[in-house]
Design an enzyme around this catalytic site. Structure first.
Site, mmCIF file in Angstrom:
data_model
loop_
_atom_site.group_PDB
_atom_site.id
_atom_site.type_symbol
_atom_site.label_atom_id
_atom_site.label_comp_id
_atom_site.label_asym_id
_atom_site.label_seq_id
_atom_site.Cartn_x
_atom_site.Cartn_y
_atom_site.Cartn_z
ATOM 1 N N HIS B 115 0.838 -1.217 0.000
ATOM 2 C CA HIS B 115 0.000 0.000 0.000
ATOM 3 C C HIS B 115 0.864 1.255 0.000
ATOM 4 C CE1 HIS B 115 -3.320 2.701 1.378
ATOM 5 N NE2 HIS B 115 -2.310 3.305 2.011
ATOM 6 N N GLU B 116 1.841 1.325 0.915
ATOM 7 C CA GLU B 116 2.667 2.546 1.045
ATOM 8 C C GLU B 116 3.435 2.828 -0.241
ATOM 9 O OE1 GLU B 116 0.950 3.142 4.535
ATOM 10 O OE2 GLU B 116 2.233 4.545 3.423
ATOM 11 N N HIS B 119 1.801 5.053 -2.650
ATOM 12 C CA HIS B 119 2.027 6.488 -2.405
ATOM 13 C C HIS B 119 3.392 6.901 -2.956
ATOM 14 C CE1 HIS B 119 -1.520 6.794 -0.015
ATOM 15 N NE2 HIS B 119 -1.070 6.073 1.013
ATOM 16 N N HIS B 125 -5.099 7.935 -1.731
ATOM 17 C CA HIS B 125 -6.001 6.873 -1.271
ATOM 18 C C HIS B 125 -7.196 6.760 -2.222
ATOM 19 C CE1 HIS B 125 -4.335 7.049 3.058
ATOM 20 N NE2 HIS B 125 -3.777 6.055 2.366
#
Lengths: 94, 394
Positions: B115-116, B119, B125
């Site tokens: 997930h990170e 970014h 998100h």
């Protein structure tokens, strides 16, 4: 865990500000957090959390506010114009 | 999905874990991190290569509570990790108060890292619940894969995989990989400032500096030898370096120090003399002798700066420092010079010091720089850093 759960309205407001749903009140511009702002912010959060977007701070919404998550705001500064239309930049390179 | 607005201009990115967790072996950590990168490389035209430290595009670390980026972690639960978008460096930080695991029980590192890294690559998100980029940790998932929403998001920035065997990941070690300038993308919200690699080439070879200051018009200049550079948020302004003698009338090369006071006047120091400017306009009657204009301050100083902690002026020479208070009759009190070691964490030789955008005080020594924490009166954690990538866009 040792953390205080997000329960009270100030906690919720802090959470909503931290993750980009709500602007912090700005004494310089006199902008305040009205009930409408708050309710709209809760709706946006509920949309991100795949909950019914009622704008009402119910138990399920609070439960999600206590769920483990990523620390990046859901609505980043680039996407959130400020009152005077300028875009905030956070976490500069230096 | 939401594109944040910035992206990497290069497609072969490097990463390293500069600060691992003590809860897992380094091998376990790096294996899970590589798996997380592979989710993205399998579905885009990007490659991710582990490097053994040094200059990498994306630095990964585990830390607790306040860890130097102003965004402190909160202990077990709630915030698990955060990462920076490409224009902010792309690094990923993991809250070491979490029970990190490679399996089912605890907080699964592979899932959170995947997930990170979204970014780090420029994704915000998503409000699609099944998306990897949804903000909430959804517990252990033994079949983690990118959701169509994630695939559309990443391919919208970097395109689909073009190589056969799409998106393989080389676990090779590359010890010298320079950090590429990044592109702030064509997002309507973020101005596109082209990297200025031709401007930076010279100083990137040896990024030490003589002096650095921000003049009253808000422009920041770095001086080195007979050249000077105008700096911006990302590196060097196009068209620089320029010759000091072309634009700063009467100013010599190889300056000792530079300083701008709150009245907007900038002072340059070299040897026993000092010069006074308003932005780039030389003021008449200079140079003057330091012994006359700054009584109590020695010649040949190394650095001069206004400390953000108390807005007083300081001079450094070798391992000593002086405080200069122009408001009082004896600007340098008798108990100076003092030892530079009182400034916890600084090296014993400083080339330059200055206050960046009226916020923090930065000290430069050789090819590295230090950010000073005024409240704790010590250098911030995870400093020093390299001048090249962080100030000159190398």
């Amino acid at each position: 865990g040792p953390l205080s759960p997000i329960n009270s309205e100030p906690d919720v407001q802090g959470y909503l500000q931290r993750f980009g749903y709500l602007q912090a009140p700005n004494p310089e511009t006199g902008s305040l957090v009205t009930h409408e702002h708050f309710s709209e912010a809760v709706k946006q959060f509920q949309s991100f959390a795949s909950l019914p977007t009622t704008g009402i701070l119910d138990a399920e919404t609070k439960r999600m506010m206590n769920a483990p998550r990523c620390g990046v705001p859901d609505i980043t500064d680039e996407e959130r114009p400020t009152e005077n239309g300028q875009t905030h930049r956070r976490r500069r390179k230096r | 999905f939401v594109h944040q607005g910035s992206k990497w201009r290069v497609k072969d990115l490097t990463w390293s874990v500069s600060q691992p967790t003590s809860q897992l072996t380094r091998n376990d950590v790096e294996t899970q991190i590589a798996r997380a990168w592979k989710l993205w490389s399998d579905n885009s035209d990007l490659t991710f290569t582990k490097s053994n430290g040094g200059n990498v595009h994306i630095d990964i670390r585990f830390a607790k509570y306040e860890h130097g980026d102003g965004d402190s972690f909160d202990g077990p639960g709630k915030t698990l990790a955060h990462a920076f978008f490409p224009q902010y460096g792309g690094d990923a930080h993991f809250d070491d108060s979490e029970p990190w695991t490679v399996g089912r029980y605890g907080t699964n590192l592979f899932q959170v890292a995947a997930h990170e890294f979204g970014h780090s690559l420029g994704l915000s998100h998503s409000n699609v619940k099944s998306s990897l980029m949804a903000p909430f940790y959804r517990g252990y998932d033994d079949n983690l894969h990118l959701d169509p929403d994630d695939i559309a998001a990443i391919q919208g920035i970097y395109g689909p995989p073009r190589r056969s065997g799409s998106g393989w990941n080389r676990l090779s070690s590359q010890s010298s990989t320079s950090r590429r300038p990044f592109d702030t993308g064509s997002s309507r919200k973020t101005p596109v400032i082209p990297p200025t690699s031709e401007s930076s080439a010279a100083i990137c070879k040896s990024p030490s500096i003589d002096a650095l200051t921000t003049t009253s018009d808000g422009k920041t200049y770095a001086f080195k030898d007979d050249l000077y550079y105008q700096l911006n948020d990302y590196g060097v302004e196009p068209g620089y370096p320029k010759k000091i003698s072309d634009d700063w009338s009467g100013l010599p090369a190889n300056l000792d120090a530079a300083l701008t006071w709150s009245d907007g006047k900038t002072f340059f120091f070299k040897g026993g003399k000092y010069w006074r400017f308003l932005n780039k306009k030389a003021l008449p009657g200079y140079p003057k002798l330091i012994s006359k204009g700054f009584a109590g301050i020695p010649n040949d100083v190394d650095a001069a700066f206004v400390w953000s902690g108390n807005s007083k002026t300081y001079f450094i020479k070798g391992t000593k420092y002086w405080r200069y208070d122009s408001a009082i009759e004896t600007p340098v009190s008798a108990d100076y010079p003092k030892s530079l070691s009182a400034w916890d964490g600084l090296p014993n030789h400083i080339d330059a010091a200055f206050q960046w955008k009226n916020a923090k005080t930065f000290f430069f020594s050789g090819n590295q720089y230090y950010r000073f924490n005024d409240q704790r009166f010590t250098v911030e954690t995870d400093y020093p850093r390299q001048n090249g990538p962080w100030w000159f866009g190398c």
